[in-house]
Design a protein around this motif. Structure first.
Motif, PDB file in Angstrom:
ATOM      1  N   GLY A  28      15.889  88.312 -34.875  1.00 59.72           N
ATOM      2  CA  GLY A  28      16.486  87.146 -34.237  1.00 59.72           C
ATOM      3  C   GLY A  28      16.793  87.340 -32.766  1.00 59.72           C
ATOM      4  N   ILE A  29      16.168  88.335 -32.145  1.00 60.38           N
ATOM      5  CA  ILE A  29      16.371  88.616 -30.723  1.00 60.38           C
ATOM      6  C   ILE A  29      15.128  88.139 -29.983  1.00 60.38           C
ATOM      7  N   TYR A  30      15.291  87.083 -29.210  1.00 58.92           N
ATOM      8  CA  TYR A  30      14.155  86.487 -28.504  1.00 58.92           C
ATOM      9  C   TYR A  30      14.169  86.901 -27.036  1.00 58.92           C
ATOM     10  N   GLN A  31      14.016  88.198 -26.836  1.00 56.60           N
ATOM     11  CA  GLN A  31      14.071  88.799 -25.507  1.00 56.60           C
ATOM     12  C   GLN A  31      12.712  88.771 -24.824  1.00 56.60           C
ATOM     13  N   TRP A  32      11.662  89.119 -25.536  1.00 56.33           N
ATOM     14  CA  TRP A  32      10.313  89.146 -24.998  1.00 56.33           C
ATOM     15  C   TRP A  32       9.476  88.103 -25.719  1.00 56.33           C
ATOM     16  N   ASN A  33       8.502  87.531 -24.994  1.00 57.19           N
ATOM     17  CA  ASN A  33       7.665  86.478 -25.576  1.00 57.19           C
ATOM     18  C   ASN A  33       6.257  86.544 -24.995  1.00 57.19           C
ATOM     19  N   GLU A  34       5.492  85.469 -25.144  1.00 58.83           N
ATOM     20  CA  GLU A  34       4.104  85.476 -24.673  1.00 58.83           C
ATOM     21  C   GLU A  34       3.998  85.560 -23.150  1.00 58.83           C
ATOM     22  N   PHE A  35       5.088  85.264 -22.430  1.00 56.06           N
ATOM     23  CA  PHE A  35       5.075  85.324 -20.970  1.00 56.06           C
ATOM     24  C   PHE A  35       5.472  86.699 -20.427  1.00 56.06           C
ATOM     25  N   TYR A  36       6.228  87.444 -21.204  1.00 51.70           N
ATOM     26  CA  TYR A  36       6.798  88.691 -20.697  1.00 51.70           C
ATOM     27  C   TYR A  36       7.093  89.651 -21.838  1.00 51.70           C
ATOM     28  N   PRO A  37       6.778  90.954 -21.654  1.00 52.54           N
ATOM     29  CA  PRO A  37       6.059  91.509 -20.516  1.00 52.54           C
ATOM     30  C   PRO A  37       4.563  91.225 -20.637  1.00 52.54           C
ATOM     31  N   ASN A  38       3.893  91.234 -19.507  1.00 50.73           N
ATOM     32  CA  ASN A  38       2.474  90.880 -19.502  1.00 50.73           C
ATOM     33  C   ASN A  38       1.660  91.921 -18.714  1.00 50.73           C
ATOM     34  N   LYS A  39       0.357  91.799 -18.855  1.00 45.73           N
ATOM     35  CA  LYS A  39      -0.549  92.763 -18.228  1.00 45.73           C
ATOM     36  C   LYS A  39      -0.382  92.781 -16.713  1.00 45.73           C
ATOM     37  N   LYS A  40      -0.204  91.611 -16.121  1.00 46.29           N
ATOM     38  CA  LYS A  40      -0.050  91.526 -14.665  1.00 46.29           C
ATOM     39  C   LYS A  40       1.145  92.359 -14.184  1.00 46.29           C
ATOM     40  N   ALA A  41       2.259  92.285 -14.907  1.00 46.13           N
ATOM     41  CA  ALA A  41       3.450  93.068 -14.531  1.00 46.13           C
ATOM     42  C   ALA A  41       3.152  94.565 -14.594  1.00 46.13           C
ATOM     43  N   PHE A  42       2.475  95.001 -15.655  1.00 47.90           N
ATOM     44  CA  PHE A  42       2.173  96.423 -15.796  1.00 47.90           C
ATOM     45  C   PHE A  42       1.142  96.894 -14.773  1.00 47.90           C
ATOM     46  N   VAL A  43       0.162  96.062 -14.454  1.00 50.68           N
ATOM     47  CA  VAL A  43      -0.813  96.430 -13.418  1.00 50.68           C
ATOM     48  C   VAL A  43      -0.088  96.581 -12.079  1.00 50.68           C
ATOM     49  N   ASN A  44       0.826  95.677 -11.789  1.00 48.44           N
ATOM     50  CA  ASN A  44       1.614  95.771 -10.557  1.00 48.44           C
ATOM     51  C   ASN A  44       2.436  97.065 -10.547  1.00 48.44           C
ATOM     52  N   ASP A  45       3.085  97.368 -11.678  1.00 43.04           N
ATOM     53  CA  ASP A  45       3.859  98.617 -11.778  1.00 43.04           C
ATOM     54  C   ASP A  45       2.957  99.826 -11.526  1.00 43.04           C
ATOM     55  N   PHE A  46       1.764  99.809 -12.134  1.00 39.83           N
ATOM     56  CA  PHE A  46       0.807 100.901 -11.957  1.00 39.83           C
ATOM     57  C   PHE A  46       0.411 101.040 -10.486  1.00 39.83           C
ATOM     58  N   GLU A  47       0.080  99.914  -9.859  1.00 32.29           N
ATOM     59  CA  GLU A  47      -0.364  99.952  -8.463  1.00 32.29           C
ATOM     60  C   GLU A  47       0.726 100.483  -7.532  1.00 32.29           C
ATOM     61  N   ARG A  48       1.972 100.232  -7.887  1.00 34.77           N
ATOM     62  CA  ARG A  48       3.103 100.724  -7.087  1.00 34.77           C
ATOM     63  C   ARG A  48       3.492 102.162  -7.454  1.00 34.77           C
ATOM     64  N   LYS A  49       2.781 102.743  -8.435  1.00 34.29           N
ATOM     65  CA  LYS A  49       3.068 104.100  -8.931  1.00 34.29           C
ATOM     66  C   LYS A  49       4.492 104.196  -9.484  1.00 34.29           C
ATOM     67  N   GLU A  50       4.869 103.157 -10.250  1.00 34.30           N
ATOM     68  CA  GLU A  50       6.221 103.090 -10.811  1.00 34.30           C
ATOM     69  C   GLU A  50       6.230 103.030 -12.342  1.00 34.30           C
ATOM     70  N   LEU A  51       5.068 103.103 -12.950  1.00 34.48           N
ATOM     71  CA  LEU A  51       4.944 102.971 -14.400  1.00 34.48           C
ATOM     72  C   LEU A  51       4.737 104.340 -15.037  1.00 34.48           C
ATOM     73  N   TYR A  52       5.570 104.636 -16.013  1.00 30.86           N
ATOM     74  CA  TYR A  52       5.516 105.909 -16.718  1.00 30.86           C
ATOM     75  C   TYR A  52       5.339 105.658 -18.208  1.00 30.86           C
ATOM     76  N   VAL A  53       4.680 106.596 -18.868  1.00 28.79           N
ATOM     77  CA  VAL A  53       4.512 106.508 -20.314  1.00 28.79           C
ATOM     78  C   VAL A  53       5.098 107.741 -20.974  1.00 28.79           C
ATOM     79  N   LEU A  54       5.508 107.547 -22.212  1.00 28.40           N
ATOM     80  CA  LEU A  54       5.973 108.634 -23.066  1.00 28.40           C
ATOM     81  C   LEU A  54       4.902 108.849 -24.120  1.00 28.40           C
ATOM     82  N   GLU A  55       4.362 110.047 -24.147  1.00 29.88           N
ATOM     83  CA  GLU A  55       3.317 110.387 -25.118  1.00 29.88           C
ATOM     84  C   GLU A  55       3.865 111.344 -26.162  1.00 29.88           C
ATOM     85  N   LEU A  56       3.419 111.142 -27.378  1.00 29.68           N
ATOM     86  CA  LEU A  56       3.715 112.045 -28.475  1.00 29.68           C
ATOM     87  C   LEU A  56       2.399 112.293 -29.201  1.00 29.68           C
ATOM     88  N   GLU A  57       1.974 113.551 -29.219  1.00 29.39           N
ATOM     89  CA  GLU A  57       0.699 113.919 -29.859  1.00 29.39           C
ATOM     90  C   GLU A  57      -0.451 113.028 -29.374  1.00 29.39           C
TER      91      GLU A  57
END
Length: 166
Positions: free
Chosen positions: A28-57
């Motif tokens: 019942g938490i409607y925090q994220w939807n079809e508008f957000y987060p989106n690919k454009k936001a992540f591409v922008n984060d990547f281009e700014r060198k501000e996007l990090y990932v957590l990897e496990l195995e």
């Protein structure tokens, strides 16, 4: 392992955030939807060198954006520190299959250490007011709630702004 994201990671990041969105909707938490987060936001984060990932195995199970850019929605907030040496956390996500195991804590510790090591004065963020788990998470980490902002495309409910002085 937490590392800077590559452009090839974005589809996997979107899988994580879509799983998180579906998990929140079931609660019942409607925090994220079809508008957000989106690919454009992540591409922008990547281009700014501000996007990090957590990897496990070799699987991406989480992400975080550590930004120096202050969104216009934050301007009305009475922050604890001046607006010149701050980082902003966005799009923190851990795949639902891995939640409750301390991975969000690891991502936040990484961001806070990054801020300290780079002489920032504070860490700022917002979280959805109806996501009680998140508000408790940040408050337990010492973040102070300072005001509300709104993202009408996401929800009619406010998002709470938080800051932690380093």
């Amino acid at each position: 392992m937490i590392r800077l994201a590559t452009i090839k990671d974005i589809d996997n990041i979107l899988e994580v955030t879509k799983a998180c969105a579906a998990f929140m909707v079931k609660q019942g938490i409607y925090q994220w939807n079809e508008f957000y987060p989106n690919k454009k936001a992540f591409v922008n984060d990547f281009e700014r060198k501000e996007l990090y990932v957590l990897e496990l195995e070799n699987r991406i199970i989480g992400c975080i954006t550590i930004s120096t850019y202050m969104d216009k929605e934050y301007i009305p907030i009475s922050w604890l520190t001046s607006n010149d040496k701050n980082i902003y956390i966005h799009r923190l996500a851990v795949h639902p299959d891995f939640q409750g195991q301390g991975f969000a804590q690891q991502l936040m510790q990484f961001a806070e250490t990054f801020a300290k090591n780079n002489n920032f004065t504070s860490v700022r963020l917002d979280t959805f007011s109806e996501n009680k788990r998140n508000t408790k998470f940040y408050e337990k980490r010492g973040y102070k709630r300072l005001g509300d902002i709104f993202f009408p495309k996401q929800s009619k409910s406010p998002f709470y702004c938080y800051e932690c002085v380093l």
